[in-house]
Design a protein around this motif. Sequence first.
Motif, PDB file in Angstrom:
ATOM      1  N   ASP A 115       2.910  15.483  -0.219  1.00  0.00           N
ATOM      2  CA  ASP A 115       1.598  14.953   0.142  1.00  0.00           C
ATOM      3  C   ASP A 115       1.699  13.430   0.027  1.00  0.00           C
ATOM      4  OD1 ASP A 115      -1.103  14.186   0.323  1.00  0.00           O
ATOM      5  OD2 ASP A 115      -1.772  16.039  -0.612  1.00  0.00           O
ATOM      6  N   VAL A 116       1.533  12.733   1.136  1.00  0.00           N
ATOM      7  CA  VAL A 116       1.842  11.308   1.231  1.00  0.00           C
ATOM      8  C   VAL A 116       0.550  10.520   1.447  1.00  0.00           C
ATOM      9  CG1 VAL A 116       3.031   9.558   2.613  1.00  0.00           C
ATOM     10  CG2 VAL A 116       4.124  11.785   2.184  1.00  0.00           C
ATOM     11  N   ASP A 117       0.297   9.531   0.591  1.00  0.00           N
ATOM     12  CA  ASP A 117      -0.920   8.728   0.733  1.00  0.00           C
ATOM     13  C   ASP A 117      -0.678   7.293   1.185  1.00  0.00           C
ATOM     14  OD1 ASP A 117      -2.777  10.650   0.264  1.00  0.00           O
ATOM     15  OD2 ASP A 117      -3.531   9.833  -1.623  1.00  0.00           O
ATOM     16  N   HIS A 118       0.429   6.662   0.776  1.00  0.00           N
ATOM     17  CA  HIS A 118       0.575   5.240   1.103  1.00  0.00           C
ATOM     18  C   HIS A 118       1.978   4.757   0.752  1.00  0.00           C
ATOM     19  CE1 HIS A 118      -0.602   1.003   1.570  1.00  0.00           C
ATOM     20  NE2 HIS A 118      -0.059   0.763   0.390  1.00  0.00           N
ATOM     21  N   ASN A 119       2.570   3.987   1.653  1.00  0.00           N
ATOM     22  CA  ASN A 119       3.813   3.256   1.381  1.00  0.00           C
ATOM     23  C   ASN A 119       4.896   4.160   0.794  1.00  0.00           C
ATOM     24  OD1 ASN A 119       5.504   0.983   1.252  1.00  0.00           O
ATOM     25  ND2 ASN A 119       4.932   0.591  -0.882  1.00  0.00           N
ATOM     26  N   VAL A 120       5.228   5.195   1.534  1.00  0.00           N
ATOM     27  CA  VAL A 120       6.247   6.158   1.094  1.00  0.00           C
ATOM     28  C   VAL A 120       7.389   6.150   2.101  1.00  0.00           C
ATOM     29  CG1 VAL A 120       6.737   8.605   0.717  1.00  0.00           C
ATOM     30  CG2 VAL A 120       4.624   7.599  -0.184  1.00  0.00           C
ATOM     31  N   LYS A 121       8.610   6.127   1.592  1.00  0.00           N
ATOM     32  CA  LYS A 121       9.810   6.209   2.421  1.00  0.00           C
ATOM     33  C   LYS A 121      10.534   7.505   2.057  1.00  0.00           C
ATOM     34  CE  LYS A 121       9.246   1.719   3.529  1.00  0.00           C
ATOM     35  NZ  LYS A 121       8.113   1.322   2.641  1.00  0.00           N
TER      36      LYS A 121
END
Length: 635
Positions: free
Chosen positions: A330-336
């Motif tokens: 679950d990705v919310d912000h600034n993820v690589k």
Amino acid sequence: MIHKHLRRALFTGVPVAALLAAGLLPATATAADRPPPGERAPSSVQDAKEGRGAALPYVEYEAESGTYKGTLLEADAKRTFGHTNFGSESSGRKSVRLDATGDHVEFTSTASTNSIVVRNSIPDAPGGGGIDATLSLYADGKFVQKLDLSSRHSWLYGNTDDPEGLTNTPRGDARRLFDESHALLASSYPKGTKFRLQRDGGDSASFYVVDLIDLEQVAPPAQKPAECTSITEYGAVPDDGKDDTKALQDAVTADQNGTIACVWIPAGRWRQEQKILTDDPLDRGQYNQVGIRDVTVRGAGMWHSQLYTTTEPQHAGGINHPHEGNFGFDVDHNVKISDIAILGSGRIRGGDGGAEGGVGLNGRFGKGTEISRVWIEHANVGVWVGRDYDNIPALWGPGDGVRFSGMRVRDTYADGINFTNGTRNSTVTDSSFRTTGDDALAVWANRYVKDPAQDIGHDNAFVNNTIQLPWRANGIAVYGGYGNRIENNAIADTANYPGIMLATDHDPLPFSGRTLISGNELFRCGGAFWGEAQEFGAITLFAAGRDIPGVTIQDTDIHDSTYDGIQFKSGGGAVPDVAITDVTIDRSNNGSGILAHGGARGSATLSRVTITGSAEGDVVVEPGSQFRITGGPAG
């Protein structure tokens, strides 16, 4: 069961014409040699013009284009879908069925390889749930290994086109007949190796349908970057079958808290039974809807670092929403996230007693998020970019500048990658999609945003992607918004819907500005759906309610459409001032080159348009239509 019924038909006096239509009579043992690409009409995504489609690391081989001993299965003239039609669901609308011991498919490699992917179909279990079986692989006449095949994730039943109305329990007609098996081989084989997939005595399925094969020279596992910390330091153990979720979650949380700089997932199979997210200390809502932020996750390669789950999402429990599933992130912000595989446990889109398919990557995505070289398989949706505003309003924000590249999305029950909830300035490039159960790529400018007047999906781009065999809905779709672009993609074999569709169904926010469709190549797209009452063109513009202004279709080649090449569909809105330039449309098999329905409204101007081989006319405006087409095709 369906497959038993089909097998019996060979011995029960069924008319020969019916057997030929079903593709169940034996073919000659050797398929005709394929002439060089320059001497035949383009027929596959690999025939697309240079610069179109993804730069794929594998070579694809059609079973029917090699030599074989077996039965050639072909689609009927209208490529009918949903009635246990193997040919219609096959790449190129052809595949090969192996029934007897010794039946095989054989082909010669054009590049070195140490891996294989086989798109195949084997029977379901009598009560549903799938079976496992093997198929034998040979190289230059020598046995290599048994390939493990399964039908656990295929075979959906029912006569409805409602996606939640299908069931895993055998009954009536079936669809989603194919799945894929993949294996890294113990050795590398050079260009010119003769590979054979053969049914041997120990290969126990009652039949095997082989559609296509991918061969790829997979690089060795990458080494851990110095700045990263391995999940093994948090207790994860590869290949032991035990749940590694806590170790993976602890490592991600440490990265999010600044304790470590990067999460490393080494080569191996790692079991994951809960989605990786951020625990919500306020417990807002029944399920946790807080994603991860400021995190980097790297793996040794999508063939090497593989997350998998054994529990279907609806049975996972805990803080996971069953629709979003128990695998992936679950990705919310600034993820690589890069160089891993996410192998889900889904078996159906929804319904059927609350069963769900799960989502590989979901969340708000925010800014600074980049996802590259991630393989997602057996999910409901590969990637869902955006959350509704009412999912914790204080955290709402659209995906902005999100980047996807080198993705490999396979065998889903709904979308491949969907940009929704105001997603903007985001791209999917150089990625491949096969056997998605809804739009492989979509922009859905929906209304579930903070400010519907401002938070409209815009300036997204799908560029240089290869899309094959969506078994439901479109190759690429845009529902509302502005500045969105569909460029240089190769799309083939949509089962029932267009290769590319612009539409205002699903109640999107309005289209405005410009929507560009440019440099695409489409093969065997379009089809009939909704009880086979609606026939869709390879490219369809459907102003269901609101208008679709500002459309440009240019530098595009449309081959071998099931119905129309370009279709303007009846609806409550209009499609004004469409510019169609430098377009070729060849072989609209059961329709027109360009068709405007009787209820369509709007206009199109043609410039340097070439249309050949249309069954029902080159440019057709149905009687009573208010649609106007000017310019005409080239002579």
